[in-house]
Design a protein around this motif. Structure first.
Motif, PDB file in Angstrom:
ATOM      1  N   LEU A 409       0.752  -0.985   0.148  1.00 53.32           N
ATOM      2  CA  LEU A 409      -0.097  -0.122  -0.001  1.00 53.32           C
ATOM      3  C   LEU A 409       0.820   1.180   0.034  1.00 53.32           C
ATOM      4  O   LEU A 409       1.855   1.390   0.880  1.00 53.32           O
ATOM      5  CB  LEU A 409      -0.925  -0.195   1.103  1.00 53.32           C
ATOM      6  N   ILE A 410       0.661   2.305  -1.160  1.00 54.93           N
ATOM      7  CA  ILE A 410       1.416   3.277  -0.915  1.00 54.93           C
ATOM      8  C   ILE A 410       1.469   4.078   0.471  1.00 54.93           C
ATOM      9  O   ILE A 410       2.239   4.614   1.034  1.00 54.93           O
ATOM     10  CB  ILE A 410       1.073   4.229  -2.107  1.00 54.93           C
ATOM     11  N   THR A 411       0.247   3.946   0.825  1.00 49.42           N
ATOM     12  CA  THR A 411       0.116   4.512   2.389  1.00 49.42           C
ATOM     13  C   THR A 411      -1.304   3.914   2.729  1.00 49.42           C
ATOM     14  O   THR A 411      -1.992   3.591   2.151  1.00 49.42           O
ATOM     15  CB  THR A 411       0.022   6.073   2.317  1.00 49.42           C
ATOM     16  N   ARG A 412      -1.417   3.481   4.301  1.00 43.93           N
ATOM     17  CA  ARG A 412      -2.255   2.870   4.752  1.00 43.93           C
ATOM     18  C   ARG A 412      -3.436   3.853   5.274  1.00 43.93           C
ATOM     19  O   ARG A 412      -4.497   3.456   5.180  1.00 43.93           O
ATOM     20  CB  ARG A 412      -1.956   2.219   5.914  1.00 43.93           C
ATOM     21  N   ARG A 413      -2.906   5.205   5.110  1.00 41.56           N
ATOM     22  CA  ARG A 413      -4.085   5.946   5.447  1.00 41.56           C
ATOM     23  C   ARG A 413      -4.917   6.182   4.302  1.00 41.56           C
ATOM     24  O   ARG A 413      -4.630   6.077   2.909  1.00 41.56           O
ATOM     25  CB  ARG A 413      -3.381   7.554   5.487  1.00 41.56           C
ATOM     26  N   THR A 414      -6.336   6.433   4.587  1.00 42.86           N
ATOM     27  CA  THR A 414      -7.151   6.846   3.385  1.00 42.86           C
ATOM     28  C   THR A 414      -6.962   8.364   2.884  1.00 42.86           C
ATOM     29  O   THR A 414      -6.760   9.138   3.626  1.00 42.86           O
ATOM     30  CB  THR A 414      -8.809   6.599   3.994  1.00 42.86           C
ATOM     31  N   VAL A 415      -6.658   8.174   1.649  1.00 41.81           N
ATOM     32  CA  VAL A 415      -6.019   9.453   0.903  1.00 41.81           C
ATOM     33  C   VAL A 415      -7.338  10.443   0.340  1.00 41.81           C
ATOM     34  O   VAL A 415      -8.156   9.887  -0.341  1.00 41.81           O
ATOM     35  CB  VAL A 415      -5.185   9.164  -0.065  1.00 41.81           C
ATOM     36  N   PHE A 416      -7.481  11.775   0.607  1.00 39.80           N
ATOM     37  CA  PHE A 416      -8.499  12.300   0.042  1.00 39.80           C
ATOM     38  C   PHE A 416      -8.052  13.314  -1.056  1.00 39.80           C
ATOM     39  O   PHE A 416      -6.894  14.078  -0.944  1.00 39.80           O
ATOM     40  CB  PHE A 416      -9.091  13.151   1.216  1.00 39.80           C
ATOM     41  N   LEU A 417      -8.663  13.237  -1.982  1.00 39.55           N
ATOM     42  CA  LEU A 417      -8.463  13.992  -3.290  1.00 39.55           C
ATOM     43  C   LEU A 417      -9.600  14.710  -3.838  1.00 39.55           C
ATOM     44  O   LEU A 417     -10.645  14.520  -3.581  1.00 39.55           O
ATOM     45  CB  LEU A 417      -8.073  12.835  -4.512  1.00 39.55           C
ATOM     46  N   PRO A 418      -9.392  15.582  -4.631  1.00 40.91           N
ATOM     47  CA  PRO A 418     -10.048  16.703  -4.976  1.00 40.91           C
ATOM     48  C   PRO A 418     -11.424  15.754  -5.804  1.00 40.91           C
ATOM     49  O   PRO A 418     -12.529  16.259  -5.904  1.00 40.91           O
ATOM     50  CB  PRO A 418      -9.648  17.695  -5.789  1.00 40.91           C
ATOM     51  N   ARG A 419     -11.166  14.753  -6.545  1.00 46.68           N
ATOM     52  CA  ARG A 419     -12.135  13.893  -7.000  1.00 46.68           C
ATOM     53  C   ARG A 419     -11.574  12.530  -7.245  1.00 46.68           C
ATOM     54  O   ARG A 419     -10.048  12.224  -7.148  1.00 46.68           O
ATOM     55  CB  ARG A 419     -12.319  14.527  -8.581  1.00 46.68           C
ATOM     56  N   VAL A 420     -12.482  11.551  -7.674  1.00 44.73           N
ATOM     57  CA  VAL A 420     -11.744  10.152  -7.857  1.00 44.73           C
ATOM     58  C   VAL A 420     -11.011  10.286  -9.030  1.00 44.73           C
ATOM     59  O   VAL A 420     -11.363  10.660 -10.374  1.00 44.73           O
ATOM     60  CB  VAL A 420     -12.948   9.144  -8.089  1.00 44.73           C
ATOM     61  N   PRO A 421      -9.652   9.903  -9.292  1.00 44.50           N
ATOM     62  CA  PRO A 421      -8.915   9.927 -10.673  1.00 44.50           C
ATOM     63  C   PRO A 421      -9.224   8.763 -11.416  1.00 44.50           C
ATOM     64  O   PRO A 421      -9.984   7.854 -11.132  1.00 44.50           O
ATOM     65  CB  PRO A 421      -7.426   9.610  -9.878  1.00 44.50           C
ATOM     66  N   GLU A 422      -8.889   9.062 -12.617  1.00 46.39           N
ATOM     67  CA  GLU A 422      -9.117   7.970 -13.546  1.00 46.39           C
ATOM     68  C   GLU A 422      -7.669   7.663 -14.248  1.00 46.39           C
ATOM     69  O   GLU A 422      -6.906   8.013 -14.203  1.00 46.39           O
ATOM     70  CB  GLU A 422      -9.952   9.120 -14.926  1.00 46.39           C
ATOM     71  N   PRO A 423      -7.661   6.417 -14.877  1.00 50.43           N
ATOM     72  CA  PRO A 423      -6.906   5.611 -15.786  1.00 50.43           C
ATOM     73  C   PRO A 423      -6.152   6.906 -16.451  1.00 50.43           C
ATOM     74  O   PRO A 423      -6.993   7.523 -17.131  1.00 50.43           O
ATOM     75  CB  PRO A 423      -7.117   4.516 -16.261  1.00 50.43           C
ATOM     76  N   GLY A 424      -4.800   6.879 -16.483  1.00 51.60           N
ATOM     77  CA  GLY A 424      -3.966   7.799 -17.012  1.00 51.60           C
ATOM     78  C   GLY A 424      -3.796   9.011 -16.425  1.00 51.60           C
ATOM     79  O   GLY A 424      -2.899   9.859 -16.832  1.00 51.60           O
TER      80      GLY A 424
END
Length: 486
Positions: A409-424
């Protein structure tokens, strides 16, 4: 949403704003991609020198090479006044090839016989951790008829009678109580070894503990002088830290909410309810938070300033004032702090899927490429869209690596982003140059380790070169002076 937004300086932000550049670099060189910003190095060196001037002290600023393997960053350090602290024969060879002269190199860390020989042969200063190391060094100098080697003796196990503070145990250094025996050894090998100072290394952010160690080293230097030796320098190592987060309130809120999540009073904030050192026992919070203090308003050169302004525990006088009175040089070995805002790791989003209530985002990298968990650093990555972004709708996601391991896991923390990313899309992990970029990177499971590029401003635009091809004197780079007209 419990955001932990990273602190981003204008130079780093300028790179992030150039999404086309990052997209092209990742397309050409792969994911993950380590991007270093050498032009930020001189500013960090200057900040430490300003702290020296404030306290009217002299001495050497040594960059701790182990913080990053980059040739570009090392060469940029070589173009400043700073020296380099190397911790292996390989790092010593790298430093010499980057342009450092021996008088600007300090050899530290566990030492093989080969490493000691190369240090003695090239004439760098050796920071010794044991009497055995000194004996072996002296025998090599004698056997190969080399000039005297400048040495420092690293000490540990300091105490003070002024207050009830004891510096924590370290695997490095000679116990201060064993100093007389070490000095006898130095005197015995006076034709091979020249004592220039003493040192300490403490893995702590506590000013009080470091103040105890610094005061103890001053006493040790006095003992050296009483024996007729003439050391002039005190090396206090590194540990000056970096402030990773833009908002201290976000850090306070997150750590408070994490405690509530561990107690079961709110939904989990981590993968598999990981507590980062906290646990619940019969409704009571136990343990301690095993995280780097990601928001540190006093870090880097400011931390050095605070340490020098702190009173010596046994004398109630500022430590900087005591150093000045004794006319000792002060040497420091910052790693992370000299690389503040000097690089980022960029990873491509490969897959986004739902798993119940969770959103899982698999990246073209793994936890060994971005050492957030290894070093206990929590901060959000920056989303770099590769096409016209959809409307922002903040979301919490889990970042998965590319290894066939449950633990990746890059981080075990739930990461919050401005939106769900898309592939690419790209995720950029900023301020990663110090220990977070390549300290633990491997080619496990035949996944490629991230390549590295140096990005720099020249001619009003961003330019880039492969890390190994960057030098501070490129015709289109910094430090270049146009030839004068005849």
């Amino acid at each position: 949403m419990l955001f932990l937004k990273p602190r981003i300086d204008p130079l780093t932000q300028s790179v992030l704003d150039d999404g086309e550049l990052l997209t092209q670099l990742v397309a050409g060189l792969g994911s993950p991609l380590n991007v270093v910003l050498p032009q930020r190095v001189p500013e960090n060196v200057a900040a430490f020198r300003a702290a020296y001037r404030k306290h009217r002290l002299s001495g050497r600023i040594y960059f701790a090479h182990k913080a990053n393997r980059s040739s570009a960053l090392l060469r940029e350090v070589a173009a400043t006044e700073a020296g380099v602290d190397v911790a292996s024969a390989g790092e010593l060879q790298h430093a010499l090839a980057a342009g450092f002269t021996p008088d600007r190199i300090m050899a530290t860390g566990p030492k093989t016989r080969e490493y000691l020989w190369l240090a003695a042969r090239t004439g760098v200063t050796v920071n010794a951790d044991s009497a055995d190391e000194l004996s072996e060094l002296a025998s090599l100098v004698a056997a190969f008829r080399l000039p005297r080697v400048r040495i420092m003796v690293r000490l540990s196990g300091f105490t003070t009678s002024g207050v009830r503070v004891r510096s924590r145990r370290s695997r490095f250094g000679v116990p201060v109580t064993a100093l007389p025996g070490v000095l006898e050894l130095v005197e015995k090998h006076a034709e091979q070894l020249e004592l220039v100072g003493v040192a300490y290394h403490l893995d702590t952010v506590e000013v009080r503990e470091k103040a105890v160690a610094l005061e103890g080293c001053l006493a040790a230097l006095d003992e050296c002088r009483q024996r007729g030796l003439r050391p002039w320098s005190l090396d206090i190592g590194g540990g000056f830290g970096v402030n990773y987060l833009a908002d201290g309130a976000q850090w306070e809120r997150y750590t408070s909410e994490l405690a509530q999540a561990v107690l079961g009073n709110r939904p989990s904030l981590t993968w598999d309810d990981h507590g980062y050192g906290l646990r619940a026992e019969a409704g009571t919070l136990r343990g301690s938070l095993a995280l780097y203090p990601a928001h540190r308003p006093v870090a880097g050169a400011d931390y050095l300033d605070r340490l020098l302004g702190a009173d010596a525990p046994g004398q109630r006088r500022p430590l900087g004032e005591l150093l000045l009175d004794h006319m000792y040089d002060l040497d420091v070995e910052p790693g992370r702090a000299l690389l503040d805002q000097c690089g980022l790791v960029v990873a491509e989003v490969l897959q986004v899927r739902r798993d119940g209530d969770d959103t899982l985002v698999r990246l073209g990298c793994n936890a060994r490429d971005i050492g957030l968990e290894e070093h206990g650093v929590l901060m959000d990555p920056v989303l770099v869209p590769t096409k016209k972004p959809a409307a922002d709708r903040p979301a919490g996601v889990h970042l998965l690596g590319n290894l066939c391991l449950e633990s990746d896991l890059i981080t075990r923390r739930t990461v919050f982003l401005p939106r769900v990313p898309e592939p690419g899309d790209l995720l950029a992990f900023v301020n990663a140059a110090g220990y977070l970029m390549d300290f633990t990177a491997t080619e496990a499971l035949h996944q490629p380790a991230g390549r590295k590029v140096a990005v720099y401003r020249a001619g009003g635009a961003w330019q880039w070169r492969l890390d190994e091809n960057y030098w501070p004197v490129h015709p289109d780079g910094p430090g270049h002076a146009e030839p004068e007209a005849p």
